[in-house]
Structures are given as structure tokens and as C-alpha cells.
Design a protein around this motif. Structure first.
Motif, PDB file in Angstrom:
ATOM      1  N   THR A  40     -30.174 -35.189  57.152  1.00 23.83           N
ATOM      2  CA  THR A  40     -28.812 -35.525  57.553  1.00 23.83           C
ATOM      3  C   THR A  40     -28.379 -34.545  58.635  1.00 23.83           C
ATOM      4  O   THR A  40     -28.838 -33.408  58.684  1.00 23.83           O
ATOM      5  CB  THR A  40     -27.836 -35.503  56.362  1.00 23.83           C
ATOM      6  OG1 THR A  40     -26.552 -35.971  56.797  1.00 23.83           O
ATOM      7  CG2 THR A  40     -27.688 -34.132  55.761  1.00 23.83           C
ATOM      8  N   VAL A  41     -27.510 -35.019  59.509  1.00 23.74           N
ATOM      9  CA  VAL A  41     -26.928 -34.175  60.552  1.00 23.74           C
ATOM     10  C   VAL A  41     -25.421 -34.314  60.437  1.00 23.74           C
ATOM     11  O   VAL A  41     -24.899 -35.427  60.415  1.00 23.74           O
ATOM     12  CB  VAL A  41     -27.397 -34.598  61.962  1.00 23.74           C
ATOM     13  CG1 VAL A  41     -26.726 -33.732  63.035  1.00 23.74           C
ATOM     14  CG2 VAL A  41     -28.909 -34.514  62.075  1.00 23.74           C
ATOM     15  N   ARG A  42     -24.743 -33.203  60.345  1.00 22.79           N
ATOM     16  CA  ARG A  42     -23.284 -33.199  60.232  1.00 22.79           C
ATOM     17  C   ARG A  42     -22.686 -32.553  61.465  1.00 22.79           C
ATOM     18  O   ARG A  42     -23.117 -31.485  61.885  1.00 22.79           O
ATOM     19  CB  ARG A  42     -22.838 -32.397  59.005  1.00 22.79           C
ATOM     20  CG  ARG A  42     -23.234 -32.974  57.682  1.00 22.79           C
ATOM     21  CD  ARG A  42     -22.241 -34.054  57.279  1.00 22.79           C
ATOM     22  NE  ARG A  42     -22.649 -34.675  56.034  1.00 22.79           N
ATOM     23  CZ  ARG A  42     -22.053 -34.475  54.878  1.00 22.79           C
ATOM     24  NH1 ARG A  42     -21.026 -33.666  54.792  1.00 22.79           N
ATOM     25  NH2 ARG A  42     -22.479 -35.104  53.803  1.00 22.79           N
ATOM     26  N   HIS A  45     -16.406 -29.942  62.313  1.00 24.63           N
ATOM     27  CA  HIS A  45     -15.004 -30.327  62.395  1.00 24.63           C
ATOM     28  C   HIS A  45     -14.265 -29.264  63.202  1.00 24.63           C
ATOM     29  O   HIS A  45     -14.368 -28.070  62.922  1.00 24.63           O
ATOM     30  CB  HIS A  45     -14.421 -30.432  60.979  1.00 24.63           C
ATOM     31  CG  HIS A  45     -13.012 -30.872  60.940  1.00 24.63           C
ATOM     32  ND1 HIS A  45     -11.967 -29.986  61.032  1.00 24.63           N
ATOM     33  CD2 HIS A  45     -12.475 -32.107  60.828  1.00 24.63           C
ATOM     34  CE1 HIS A  45     -10.835 -30.654  60.964  1.00 24.63           C
ATOM     35  NE2 HIS A  45     -11.114 -31.945  60.840  1.00 24.63           N
ATOM     36  N   MET A  46     -13.528 -29.691  64.217  1.00 21.89           N
ATOM     37  CA  MET A  46     -12.850 -28.744  65.105  1.00 21.89           C
ATOM     38  C   MET A  46     -11.919 -27.800  64.340  1.00 21.89           C
ATOM     39  O   MET A  46     -11.903 -26.603  64.582  1.00 21.89           O
ATOM     40  CB  MET A  46     -12.051 -29.498  66.181  1.00 21.89           C
ATOM     41  CG  MET A  46     -11.395 -28.570  67.186  1.00 21.89           C
ATOM     42  SD  MET A  46     -12.562 -27.538  68.100  1.00 21.89           S
ATOM     43  CE  MET A  46     -13.194 -28.705  69.247  1.00 21.89           C
ATOM     44  N   GLY A  47     -11.190 -28.319  63.384  1.00 21.83           N
ATOM     45  CA  GLY A  47     -10.271 -27.483  62.602  1.00 21.83           C
ATOM     46  C   GLY A  47     -10.999 -26.415  61.817  1.00 21.83           C
ATOM     47  O   GLY A  47     -10.571 -25.253  61.784  1.00 21.83           O
ATOM     48  N   SER A  48     -12.116 -26.785  61.200  1.00 21.75           N
ATOM     49  CA  SER A  48     -12.863 -25.791  60.428  1.00 21.75           C
ATOM     50  C   SER A  48     -13.509 -24.760  61.347  1.00 21.75           C
ATOM     51  O   SER A  48     -13.655 -23.602  60.985  1.00 21.75           O
ATOM     52  CB  SER A  48     -13.915 -26.466  59.540  1.00 21.75           C
ATOM     53  OG  SER A  48     -14.938 -27.040  60.320  1.00 21.75           O
ATOM     54  N   GLN A  49     -13.897 -25.173  62.551  1.00 23.02           N
ATOM     55  CA  GLN A  49     -14.474 -24.228  63.503  1.00 23.02           C
ATOM     56  C   GLN A  49     -13.441 -23.184  63.925  1.00 23.02           C
ATOM     57  O   GLN A  49     -13.741 -22.005  64.022  1.00 23.02           O
ATOM     58  CB  GLN A  49     -15.001 -24.962  64.741  1.00 23.02           C
ATOM     59  CG  GLN A  49     -16.295 -25.696  64.506  1.00 23.02           C
ATOM     60  CD  GLN A  49     -17.400 -24.746  64.145  1.00 23.02           C
ATOM     61  OE1 GLN A  49     -17.746 -24.600  62.985  1.00 23.02           O
ATOM     62  NE2 GLN A  49     -17.974 -24.095  65.121  1.00 23.02           N
ATOM     63  N   ILE A  50     -12.216 -23.639  64.183  1.00 20.74           N
ATOM     64  CA  ILE A  50     -11.160 -22.704  64.568  1.00 20.74           C
ATOM     65  C   ILE A  50     -10.855 -21.760  63.412  1.00 20.74           C
ATOM     66  O   ILE A  50     -10.762 -20.545  63.587  1.00 20.74           O
ATOM     67  CB  ILE A  50      -9.895 -23.468  65.020  1.00 20.74           C
ATOM     68  CG1 ILE A  50     -10.173 -24.212  66.319  1.00 20.74           C
ATOM     69  CG2 ILE A  50      -8.703 -22.511  65.162  1.00 20.74           C
ATOM     70  CD1 ILE A  50      -9.100 -25.185  66.735  1.00 20.74           C
ATOM     71  N   GLY A  51     -10.739 -22.336  62.201  1.00 20.43           N
ATOM     72  CA  GLY A  51     -10.488 -21.512  61.015  1.00 20.43           C
ATOM     73  C   GLY A  51     -11.602 -20.512  60.778  1.00 20.43           C
ATOM     74  O   GLY A  51     -11.357 -19.354  60.443  1.00 20.43           O
ATOM     75  N   ALA A 102     -28.104 -28.579  65.646  1.00 21.54           N
ATOM     76  CA  ALA A 102     -28.462 -29.818  66.330  1.00 21.54           C
ATOM     77  C   ALA A 102     -27.651 -29.902  67.622  1.00 21.54           C
ATOM     78  O   ALA A 102     -26.490 -30.298  67.616  1.00 21.54           O
ATOM     79  CB  ALA A 102     -28.195 -31.025  65.436  1.00 21.54           C
ATOM     80  N   ALA A 103     -28.233 -29.486  68.702  1.00 23.74           N
ATOM     81  CA  ALA A 103     -27.626 -29.546  70.031  1.00 23.74           C
ATOM     82  C   ALA A 103     -26.251 -28.885  70.085  1.00 23.74           C
ATOM     83  O   ALA A 103     -25.378 -29.310  70.811  1.00 23.74           O
ATOM     84  CB  ALA A 103     -27.544 -30.991  70.506  1.00 23.74           C
ATOM     85  N   GLN A 104     -26.039 -27.873  69.294  1.00 21.38           N
ATOM     86  CA  GLN A 104     -24.804 -27.093  69.249  1.00 21.38           C
ATOM     87  C   GLN A 104     -23.561 -27.923  68.923  1.00 21.38           C
ATOM     88  O   GLN A 104     -22.449 -27.506  69.193  1.00 21.38           O
ATOM     89  CB  GLN A 104     -24.598 -26.334  70.549  1.00 21.38           C
ATOM     90  CG  GLN A 104     -25.678 -25.316  70.806  1.00 21.38           C
ATOM     91  CD  GLN A 104     -25.425 -24.513  72.068  1.00 21.38           C
ATOM     92  OE1 GLN A 104     -24.590 -24.852  72.882  1.00 21.38           O
ATOM     93  NE2 GLN A 104     -26.178 -23.450  72.240  1.00 21.38           N
ATOM     94  N   VAL A 105     -23.755 -29.115  68.362  1.00 20.31           N
ATOM     95  CA  VAL A 105     -22.606 -29.937  67.953  1.00 20.31           C
ATOM     96  C   VAL A 105     -22.613 -30.209  66.458  1.00 20.31           C
ATOM     97  O   VAL A 105     -21.686 -30.798  65.935  1.00 20.31           O
ATOM     98  CB  VAL A 105     -22.551 -31.277  68.724  1.00 20.31           C
ATOM     99  CG1 VAL A 105     -22.321 -31.046  70.200  1.00 20.31           C
ATOM    100  CG2 VAL A 105     -23.799 -32.099  68.480  1.00 20.31           C
ATOM    101  N   GLY A 106     -23.662 -29.789  65.793  1.00 19.91           N
ATOM    102  CA  GLY A 106     -23.747 -30.049  64.363  1.00 19.91           C
ATOM    103  C   GLY A 106     -24.864 -29.257  63.724  1.00 19.91           C
ATOM    104  O   GLY A 106     -25.512 -28.436  64.361  1.00 19.91           O
TER     105      GLY A 106
END
Length: 123
Positions: A40-42, A45-51, A102-106
Motif C-alpha cells: 500500500t502507498v499512503r 496529509h498536509m495538516g499532519s505534515q504541518i503538525g 514514494a516520490a516524496q509524496v507518500g
């Protein structure tokens, strides 16, 4: 928070035995089917990244990311078990996880092991 939010593993209700060892005590390997995996690839989430970025400045556990990784690993394991069933296995030996960006997005999580057919040994 309940321990279920931060732990994982195979449900006791499953018909597929999953172990990290070469064998299962009390069972004999009758057939080795071969390598299987659940993937699986996830996305992050922008909010969790900021937090997480803010939390990293002061230290401490990133609970949101921990819960996400647990859910992701559990999903990979569910897919691993589905793959084992589809190939006729009732066990997965030498189960491991591999986690990569995964390509710095997940995050890619792969659960893999050896599908096998095992039978209880006589007492």
C-alpha cells in the motif's frame, strides 16, 4: 489512547497463520508456495505534515503519524493475507515489512513473506 491505535498484527479470527520465523511450533510445513507480498502507498496529509513539523521543533511523539503508519502496516498485512489465501496457503513464514518514501509524496509499506501450507503435528 487505546493500545489498538498504536499496535497491529493479525487478527485472532484469521485462518492464515503469520509468523516472522522459519517455522511454526506445533506445525509441519507441507508445501512452500513462494514469495508473496501486500503493498500500500499512503499520501501524506498536509495538516499532519504541518503538525509534525511543529512538533519536531519541541520534541515528542508524532501521534498522528504513528496512527497512520499503524493503519498502513495493517492494510499491507491484510493484503498479504489475501494474497496467501489466493495462492492456497494457510500460513506466511518469515513475514517482514519494508517501508520507503514514494516520490516524496507518500509512504510505501510492503508486507512480504513466504506462503506455505502447514499442518498440525501429532502430539
Amino acid at each position: 489512547m487505546p493500545i489498538e491505535d498504536y499496535s497491529g498484527g493479525v487478527s485472532s479470527e484469521t485462518d492464515v497463520i503469520v509468523v516472522t520465523t522459519n517455522d511454526v511450533p506445533g506445525y509441519q510445513v507441507q508445501e512452500v508456495i513462494g514469495e508473496i507480498f501486500g503493498l500500500t502507498v499512503r499520501s501524506r496529509h498536509m495538516g499532519s505534515q504541518i503538525g509534525a513539523g511543529l512538533k519536531s521543533m519541541v520534541g515528542g511523539e508524532l501521534r498522528g503519524l504513528t496512527k497512520t503508519l499503524v493503519a498502513t502496516r495493517n492494510q499491507a498485512m491484510e493484503r498479504l493475507i489475501e494474497a496467501a489465501r489466493a495462492r492456497g496457503a494457510n500460513a506466511v513464514l518469515m513475514m517482514r515489512f519494508d517501508v520507503t518514501d514514494a516520490a516524496q509524496v507518500g509512504t510505501e509499506v510492503c508486507a512480504y513473506g513466504t506462503a506455505a501450507v502447514v499442518a498440525k503435528t501429532a502430539p
